[in-house]
Design an enzyme around this catalytic site. Structure first.
Site, PDB file in Angstrom:
ATOM      1  N   HIS A 292     -25.290  -5.410  23.158  1.00 34.70           N
ATOM      2  CA  HIS A 292     -23.826  -5.467  23.271  1.00 34.70           C
ATOM      3  C   HIS A 292     -23.417  -4.349  24.208  1.00 34.70           C
ATOM      4  O   HIS A 292     -23.593  -3.168  23.904  1.00 34.70           O
ATOM      5  CB  HIS A 292     -23.185  -5.289  21.896  1.00 34.70           C
ATOM      6  CG  HIS A 292     -21.705  -5.508  21.883  1.00 34.70           C
ATOM      7  ND1 HIS A 292     -21.128  -6.683  21.473  1.00 34.70           N
ATOM      8  CD2 HIS A 292     -20.680  -4.710  22.260  1.00 34.70           C
ATOM      9  CE1 HIS A 292     -19.812  -6.602  21.575  1.00 34.70           C
ATOM     10  NE2 HIS A 292     -19.515  -5.403  22.053  1.00 34.70           N
ATOM     11  N   HIS A 335     -19.649   2.250  15.036  1.00 37.21           N
ATOM     12  CA  HIS A 335     -19.535   3.178  16.148  1.00 37.21           C
ATOM     13  C   HIS A 335     -18.789   4.441  15.744  1.00 37.21           C
ATOM     14  O   HIS A 335     -17.835   4.393  14.982  1.00 37.21           O
ATOM     15  CB  HIS A 335     -18.757   2.453  17.261  1.00 37.21           C
ATOM     16  CG  HIS A 335     -18.694   3.181  18.551  1.00 37.21           C
ATOM     17  ND1 HIS A 335     -19.784   3.726  19.173  1.00 37.21           N
ATOM     18  CD2 HIS A 335     -17.649   3.462  19.360  1.00 37.21           C
ATOM     19  CE1 HIS A 335     -19.425   4.285  20.309  1.00 37.21           C
ATOM     20  NE2 HIS A 335     -18.122   4.147  20.441  1.00 37.21           N
ATOM     21  N   GLU A 341      -9.527   5.940  20.405  1.00 38.16           N
ATOM     22  CA  GLU A 341      -9.341   4.539  20.770  1.00 38.16           C
ATOM     23  C   GLU A 341      -8.110   3.969  20.065  1.00 38.16           C
ATOM     24  O   GLU A 341      -8.114   3.751  18.860  1.00 38.16           O
ATOM     25  CB  GLU A 341     -10.577   3.720  20.393  1.00 38.16           C
ATOM     26  CG  GLU A 341     -11.864   4.206  21.052  1.00 38.16           C
ATOM     27  CD  GLU A 341     -13.093   3.423  20.613  1.00 38.16           C
ATOM     28  OE1 GLU A 341     -12.936   2.490  19.785  1.00 38.16           O
ATOM     29  OE2 GLU A 341     -14.193   3.742  21.070  1.00 38.16           O
ATOM     30  N   HIS A 365      -8.508   4.714  16.121  1.00 44.40           N
ATOM     31  CA  HIS A 365      -9.753   5.289  15.627  1.00 44.40           C
ATOM     32  C   HIS A 365      -9.978   6.580  16.403  1.00 44.40           C
ATOM     33  O   HIS A 365     -10.268   6.568  17.595  1.00 44.40           O
ATOM     34  CB  HIS A 365     -10.914   4.309  15.815  1.00 44.40           C
ATOM     35  CG  HIS A 365     -10.688   2.999  15.118  1.00 44.40           C
ATOM     36  ND1 HIS A 365     -10.971   1.785  15.688  1.00 44.40           N
ATOM     37  CD2 HIS A 365     -10.184   2.726  13.893  1.00 44.40           C
ATOM     38  CE1 HIS A 365     -10.673   0.808  14.851  1.00 44.40           C
ATOM     39  NE2 HIS A 365     -10.174   1.359  13.744  1.00 44.40           N
ATOM     40  N   HIS A 371     -15.939   3.347  12.872  1.00 42.32           N
ATOM     41  CA  HIS A 371     -15.217   2.074  12.833  1.00 42.32           C
ATOM     42  C   HIS A 371     -16.152   0.972  13.293  1.00 42.32           C
ATOM     43  O   HIS A 371     -17.265   1.217  13.758  1.00 42.32           O
ATOM     44  CB  HIS A 371     -13.957   2.124  13.703  1.00 42.32           C
ATOM     45  CG  HIS A 371     -14.199   2.534  15.120  1.00 42.32           C
ATOM     46  ND1 HIS A 371     -14.378   3.845  15.500  1.00 42.32           N
ATOM     47  CD2 HIS A 371     -14.307   1.821  16.273  1.00 42.32           C
ATOM     48  CE1 HIS A 371     -14.573   3.930  16.804  1.00 42.32           C
ATOM     49  NE2 HIS A 371     -14.546   2.704  17.292  1.00 42.32           N
TER      50      HIS A 371
END
Length: 445
Positions: A292, A335, A341, A365, A371
């Site tokens: 990803h 993460h 963010e 976050h 998160h």
């Protein structure tokens, strides 16, 4: 509404004149001694005069009256604009907001400026370093009022309703799934046609630019030719009672009066302009084998810091695309990040959240706060058949990402009434699946 005209390109040296006054652009900034049509020449500088040529930002405006023709500025009601990052104590928790409520016009008329609400931010305006995230909630057009920001650039992301934005450079029409940037010092006014809501990323001391492409090569992500700059348009209008010019300076609001419309620029040329962009034109880069990829592959615009590769702010989108990677977990991974963010949703359903993250709401976050996908998303993605699939059709989520640690205002934490106190519960159903005696659940013990 008559079709509006635009010039294509990002950061180009451009020139435009209102077709009602052909030849209004002089040859040179002020040559001959008197400008065509007896206009005034005025320079708008977005960078230090001595910046290198490739970073020097300025435009020349040829206008009926110069912008200096106004009464003194005086402080006005500050509304919900707030750059006091110490107003309430810090909160490292995952934060999520339900859709921010738009005031009803039948109760109170609220235009773009009076509907600005500061949600979070960091840094210092006076030293030209930092950012703020604002929410705009309005139901009425600005009438004989305009706004300009002495502190920084506004990146405007409408989520509900359409905007007709009058600027000194011309008019822009903006609707959800489009963005625009009004750069520092540019005067603008906003007409709305219904209840309107959206997000604003404000950056101090730097300007947005296209990210470097590196190994991607010459083409990809947001292409310069897809950015649109308004064509010159002016109004020569006396305003009985005065036109109000509102200025945000050092985080505070001030207002002055003048007798004429500020949108009296007949012609202009330069590379310091407002611009708009349709998010549908973004060329998506994605993983096609496994893994990803980091969300940086979805960066539309960046506002760089002095540290190479580190941004004061990035504007990132998550558009419709194909997911084809195999032998991998496709949704965003769990993460913790040194960046902050803030995410918003323009339309649709974000893939990593099965519910609660809604259009017109948001989430924050903070730096190093964990998160990732909620429990339902994790279970479904872990068992999904890995075949090509469309992701995010009918959806547009975005992220304001920053290297700064963002503080949330009192309005965001306490008085907006939209904070989702149960956000943390979306991860509570996660269970341990550890199998210490076998590497894979399918292997014999």
């Amino acid at each position: 509404m008559a079709e509006l005209k635009y010039i294509s390109g990002f950061g180009n040296e451009c020139a435009s004149e209102d077709p009602r006054c052909p030849g209004s652009l002089p040859k040179g900034q002020n040559n001959p001694q008197i400008c065509p049509y007896n206009l005034y020449a005025e320079q708008l500088s977005g960078s230090a005069f001595t910046c290198p040529r490739n970073t020097n930002k300025r435009s020349w405006l040829y206008r009926i009256l110069p912008s200096v023709s106004h009464k003194p500025f005086a402080s006005i009601d500050q509304g919900h604009i707030n750059h006091n990052w110490d107003e309430v104590g810090p909160d490292p928790n995952q934060l999520r907001w339900k859709p921010f409520e738009i005031p009803k016009a039948c109760q109170k008329k609220v235009d773009f400026v009076s509907g600005l609400h500061t949600l979070c931010g960091a840094g210092d305006i006076r030293s030209n370093n930092g950012l703020a995230v604002h929410i705009f909630l309005c139901n009425s057009s600005m009438e004989n009022r305009c706004f300009y920001n002495s502190d920084g650039d506004f990146l405007i992301v409408p989520q509900k309703g359409k905007l007709l934005i009058y600027t000194e450079f011309g008019k822009m029409f903006l609707q959800p799934n489009e963005i625009c940037v009004i750069q520092r010092g540019m005067r603008f006014s906003v007409d709305v046609f219904e209840e309107t809501r959206g997000y604003i990323l404000e950056v101090y001391g730097v300007h947005f630019e296209l990210p470097d492409l590196g190994p991607i090569g010459a083409n990809g992500l947001a292409n310069p030719r897809d950015f649109l700059i308004p064509v010159a348009w002016y109004e020569d209008r006396q305003v009985p009672g005065g036109f109000t010019v509102i200025n945000k300076y050092q985080g505070k609001l001030f207002a002055s009066k003048q007798d004429v419309s500020p949108f009296n620029v007949v012609a202009w040329h330069g590379n310091y302009t407002p611009y708009k962009y349709n998010l549908e034109n973004f060329m998506v880069i994605n993983a096609v084998a496994f893994d990803h990829a980091d969300p940086s592959i979805f960066t539309v615009l960046t506002a760089k810091s002095l540290r190479p590769g580190v941004a004061i702010a990035d504007f990132v989108i998550f558009p419709p695309r194909w997911g084809v990677a195999d032998k991998t977990f496709r949704p965003p991974y769990y993460h913790r990040n040194c960046m902050s963010e803030f995410m918003g949703l323009i339309k649709g359903h974000y893939e990593a959240k099965q519910g609660g993250f809604l259009p017109g709401g948001g989430s924050l976050h903070s730096a190093m706060t964990p998160h990732g996908p909620d429990a339902d998303c994790f279970e479904k993605a872990s068992k999904a058949k890995l075949e090509p699939e469309r992701i995010a059709d009918g959806t547009m989520a975005f992220m304001f990402e920053s290297s700064l640690s963002l503080a949330v205002t009192k309005w965001g934490l306490k008085t907006c009434g939209c904070l989702d106190e149960d956000y943390y519960k979306c991860w509570e159903p996660l269970q341990a699946h550890f199998t210490p005696t076998s590497r894979s659940p399918t292997e014999p013990k």
